[in-house]
Design a protein around this motif. Structure first.
Motif, PDB file in Angstrom:
ATOM      1  N   LEU A  97       0.833  -1.203   0.000  1.00  0.00           N
ATOM      2  CA  LEU A  97       0.000   0.000   0.000  1.00  0.00           C
ATOM      3  C   LEU A  97       0.868   1.253   0.000  1.00  0.00           C
ATOM      4  O   LEU A  97       0.576   2.234  -0.688  1.00  0.00           O
ATOM      5  CB  LEU A  97      -0.913   0.014   1.233  1.00  0.00           C
ATOM      6  CG  LEU A  97      -2.300  -0.631   1.148  1.00  0.00           C
ATOM      7  CD1 LEU A  97      -3.079  -0.330   2.419  1.00  0.00           C
ATOM      8  CD2 LEU A  97      -3.077  -0.190  -0.073  1.00  0.00           C
ATOM      9  N   GLU A  98       1.943   1.225   0.783  1.00  0.00           N
ATOM     10  CA  GLU A  98       2.850   2.375   0.823  1.00  0.00           C
ATOM     11  C   GLU A  98       3.464   2.633  -0.553  1.00  0.00           C
ATOM     12  O   GLU A  98       3.598   3.786  -0.983  1.00  0.00           O
ATOM     13  CB  GLU A  98       3.952   2.129   1.850  1.00  0.00           C
ATOM     14  CG  GLU A  98       3.457   2.136   3.295  1.00  0.00           C
ATOM     15  CD  GLU A  98       4.563   1.849   4.280  1.00  0.00           C
ATOM     16  OE1 GLU A  98       5.535   1.146   3.903  1.00  0.00           O
ATOM     17  OE2 GLU A  98       4.479   2.323   5.425  1.00  0.00           O
ATOM     18  N   ARG A  99       3.820   1.555  -1.242  1.00  0.00           N
ATOM     19  CA  ARG A  99       4.393   1.707  -2.573  1.00  0.00           C
ATOM     20  C   ARG A  99       3.367   2.294  -3.540  1.00  0.00           C
ATOM     21  O   ARG A  99       3.691   3.193  -4.331  1.00  0.00           O
ATOM     22  CB  ARG A  99       4.885   0.358  -3.092  1.00  0.00           C
ATOM     23  CG  ARG A  99       5.616   0.467  -4.420  1.00  0.00           C
ATOM     24  CD  ARG A  99       5.784  -0.887  -5.080  1.00  0.00           C
ATOM     25  NE  ARG A  99       6.448  -1.850  -4.209  1.00  0.00           N
ATOM     26  CZ  ARG A  99       6.630  -3.122  -4.536  1.00  0.00           C
ATOM     27  NH1 ARG A  99       6.185  -3.574  -5.711  1.00  0.00           N
ATOM     28  NH2 ARG A  99       7.231  -3.941  -3.708  1.00  0.00           N
ATOM     29  N   LEU A 100       2.127   1.779  -3.479  1.00  0.00           N
ATOM     30  CA  LEU A 100       1.072   2.307  -4.341  1.00  0.00           C
ATOM     31  C   LEU A 100       0.825   3.782  -4.047  1.00  0.00           C
ATOM     32  O   LEU A 100       0.673   4.599  -4.968  1.00  0.00           O
ATOM     33  CB  LEU A 100      -0.221   1.518  -4.131  1.00  0.00           C
ATOM     34  CG  LEU A 100      -0.289   0.110  -4.724  1.00  0.00           C
ATOM     35  CD1 LEU A 100      -1.527  -0.622  -4.208  1.00  0.00           C
ATOM     36  CD2 LEU A 100      -0.292   0.160  -6.241  1.00  0.00           C
ATOM     37  N   ASN A 101       0.779   4.127  -2.785  1.00  0.00           N
ATOM     38  CA  ASN A 101       0.556   5.508  -2.377  1.00  0.00           C
ATOM     39  C   ASN A 101       1.669   6.422  -2.889  1.00  0.00           C
ATOM     40  O   ASN A 101       1.410   7.528  -3.374  1.00  0.00           O
ATOM     41  CB  ASN A 101       0.458   5.579  -0.854  1.00  0.00           C
ATOM     42  CG  ASN A 101       0.240   6.989  -0.346  1.00  0.00           C
ATOM     43  OD1 ASN A 101       1.154   7.599   0.184  1.00  0.00           O
ATOM     44  ND2 ASN A 101      -0.963   7.515  -0.509  1.00  0.00           N
ATOM     45  N   GLY A 102       2.899   5.927  -2.813  1.00  0.00           N
ATOM     46  CA  GLY A 102       4.024   6.727  -3.288  1.00  0.00           C
ATOM     47  C   GLY A 102       4.045   6.875  -4.797  1.00  0.00           C
ATOM     48  O   GLY A 102       4.359   7.956  -5.322  1.00  0.00           O
ATOM     49  N   GLU A 103       3.694   5.808  -5.508  1.00  0.00           N
ATOM     50  CA  GLU A 103       3.742   5.845  -6.967  1.00  0.00           C
ATOM     51  C   GLU A 103       2.572   6.600  -7.577  1.00  0.00           C
ATOM     52  O   GLU A 103       2.732   7.332  -8.563  1.00  0.00           O
ATOM     53  CB  GLU A 103       3.796   4.424  -7.518  1.00  0.00           C
ATOM     54  CG  GLU A 103       3.956   4.344  -9.023  1.00  0.00           C
ATOM     55  CD  GLU A 103       4.246   2.941  -9.524  1.00  0.00           C
ATOM     56  OE1 GLU A 103       4.230   2.741 -10.749  1.00  0.00           O
ATOM     57  OE2 GLU A 103       4.490   2.037  -8.687  1.00  0.00           O
ATOM     58  N   LEU A 104       1.395   6.423  -6.992  1.00  0.00           N
ATOM     59  CA  LEU A 104       0.200   7.039  -7.567  1.00  0.00           C
ATOM     60  C   LEU A 104      -0.141   8.386  -6.930  1.00  0.00           C
ATOM     61  O   LEU A 104      -0.895   9.170  -7.520  1.00  0.00           O
ATOM     62  CB  LEU A 104      -0.995   6.091  -7.411  1.00  0.00           C
ATOM     63  CG  LEU A 104      -0.845   4.712  -8.069  1.00  0.00           C
ATOM     64  CD1 LEU A 104      -2.059   3.842  -7.739  1.00  0.00           C
ATOM     65  CD2 LEU A 104      -0.671   4.844  -9.575  1.00  0.00           C
ATOM     66  N   ALA A 105       0.396   8.629  -5.728  1.00  0.00           N
ATOM     67  CA  ALA A 105       0.119   9.873  -4.999  1.00  0.00           C
ATOM     68  C   ALA A 105      -1.377  10.089  -4.778  1.00  0.00           C
ATOM     69  O   ALA A 105      -1.875  11.219  -4.818  1.00  0.00           O
ATOM     70  CB  ALA A 105       0.729  11.075  -5.725  1.00  0.00           C
ATOM     71  N   GLU A 106      -2.097   8.977  -4.587  1.00  0.00           N
ATOM     72  CA  GLU A 106      -3.533   9.034  -4.318  1.00  0.00           C
ATOM     73  C   GLU A 106      -3.863   8.138  -3.125  1.00  0.00           C
ATOM     74  O   GLU A 106      -3.036   7.326  -2.694  1.00  0.00           O
ATOM     75  CB  GLU A 106      -4.340   8.588  -5.545  1.00  0.00           C
ATOM     76  CG  GLU A 106      -4.133   9.428  -6.796  1.00  0.00           C
ATOM     77  CD  GLU A 106      -4.710  10.836  -6.689  1.00  0.00           C
ATOM     78  OE1 GLU A 106      -5.360  11.149  -5.670  1.00  0.00           O
ATOM     79  OE2 GLU A 106      -4.507  11.625  -7.624  1.00  0.00           O
ATOM     80  N   THR A 107      -5.060   8.287  -2.608  1.00  0.00           N
ATOM     81  CA  THR A 107      -5.505   7.462  -1.488  1.00  0.00           C
ATOM     82  C   THR A 107      -5.691   6.015  -1.946  1.00  0.00           C
ATOM     83  O   THR A 107      -6.317   5.759  -2.981  1.00  0.00           O
ATOM     84  CB  THR A 107      -6.821   8.001  -0.915  1.00  0.00           C
ATOM     85  OG1 THR A 107      -6.608   9.335  -0.439  1.00  0.00           O
ATOM     86  CG2 THR A 107      -7.316   7.125   0.224  1.00  0.00           C
ATOM     87  N   VAL A 108      -5.140   5.087  -1.177  1.00  0.00           N
ATOM     88  CA  VAL A 108      -5.230   3.662  -1.530  1.00  0.00           C
ATOM     89  C   VAL A 108      -5.790   2.880  -0.348  1.00  0.00           C
ATOM     90  O   VAL A 108      -5.598   3.256   0.814  1.00  0.00           O
ATOM     91  CB  VAL A 108      -3.849   3.092  -1.940  1.00  0.00           C
ATOM     92  CG1 VAL A 108      -3.401   3.688  -3.267  1.00  0.00           C
ATOM     93  CG2 VAL A 108      -2.797   3.347  -0.856  1.00  0.00           C
ATOM     94  N   HIS A 109      -6.490   1.798  -0.674  1.00  0.00           N
ATOM     95  CA  HIS A 109      -7.145   0.971   0.344  1.00  0.00           C
ATOM     96  C   HIS A 109      -6.883  -0.506   0.110  1.00  0.00           C
ATOM     97  O   HIS A 109      -6.650  -0.935  -1.030  1.00  0.00           O
ATOM     98  CB  HIS A 109      -8.668   1.177   0.324  1.00  0.00           C
ATOM     99  CG  HIS A 109      -9.129   2.552   0.666  1.00  0.00           C
ATOM    100  ND1 HIS A 109      -9.307   3.541  -0.288  1.00  0.00           N
ATOM    101  CD2 HIS A 109      -9.470   3.108   1.853  1.00  0.00           C
ATOM    102  CE1 HIS A 109      -9.742   4.644   0.300  1.00  0.00           C
ATOM    103  NE2 HIS A 109      -9.843   4.403   1.601  1.00  0.00           N
TER     104      HIS A 109
END
Length: 257
Positions: A97-109
């Motif tokens: 999730l942290e990686r997704l948040n960093g790459e996409l710069a959006e809220t992830v769940h």
């Protein structure tokens, strides 16, 4: 059906084995009918009824709202959630999730499917000033979310019908899906694309995309989701984000198998 986990016992107890088979079958189907259970076990309907009655008594199954089928009961879901907590899937998947948040710069769940409900068990908010708020700890109707639709796409059409026996569905916003036939169409698109989307269906001003983990390779049905304000996304953005989600799910699944 799940594979056998160990050697055959020297003195097997058929009734216990049949009860466990029912629970395993319930892991593959959203609902079970008496005739289905009797046919699957190869026993008389009276025998199947006694087995179901005992599981019902102990809270492992419950009768559906229509009373013609059985679904997972609170005891069974309680055990499942306890196992999930001990497995600590959130800690295992949080770095992704942290990686997704960093790459996409959006809220992830990270969401899980519980019947017709999606429960959000982990989340990281976007670092941007205008962002979608975290839904951590919230529950929502599965058919109103991309997370839910991604996981529902892994069900067979028959199981989807058992999960949603009525054509009319309740929604959260004016854009929510309100008919089962419409949900079936959305689920079919999700199966074909490998991801699901939602546009202001659970919350006005929010669009999202989700990719489900392979159901047979994880302890529960789960999905990663990215949620974005409608004002700064389009279909091309969603496709790009979905590709990132899919690649991340593929990598994370290897740790859960």
């Amino acid at each position: 059906m799940a594979s056998i986990g160990g050697p055959e016992p020297q003195y097997p107890i058929e009734s216990v084995d049949n009860a466990l088979k029912i629970l395993l079958l319930l892991g593959e189907r959203s609902e079970l009918r008496l005739t289905d259970v009797a046919h699957y076990l190869g026993v008389a309907t009276s025998t199947a009824h006694r087995l179901l009655a005992m599981l019902h008594y102990r809270g492992f199954i419950r009768q559906s709202e229509r009373g013609k089928a059985y679904e997972a009961g609170t005891a069974l879901t309680g055990v499942a959630f306890s196992v999930l907590q001990r497995f600590d899937v959130r800690s295992t998947l949080h770095p992704f999730l942290e990686r997704l948040n960093g790459e996409l710069a959006e809220t992830v769940h990270l969401g899980i499917l519980d019947g017709t409900t999606v429960r959000f068990i982990d989340a990281i908010e976007s670092p941007r000033a205008v962002r979608v708020a975290s839904r951590l700890g919230q529950s929502m109707p599965a058919h109103c979310t991309s997370t839910g639709k991604a996981m529902l796409a892994q069900l067979t059409p028959a199981d989807l019908h058992r999960l949603y026996p009525d054509e009319e569905l309740e929604g959260l916003t004016p854009n929510s899906i309100r008919r089962r036939s419409e949900l079936e169409s959305e689920v079919e698109v999700a199966r074909r694309l490998g991801y699901a989307t939602s546009s202001e269906e659970s919350e006005e001003g929010v669009t999202s995309a989700a990719v489900a983990f392979p159901a047979r390779r994880t302890p529960m049905q789960m999905a990663f989701n990215v949620s974005v304000p409608v004002s700064r996304t389009n279909r091309t953005d969603l496709r790009r984000m979905s590709t990132v989600l899919r690649e991340t799910v593929d990598e994370a699944t290897a740790l859960l198998h």
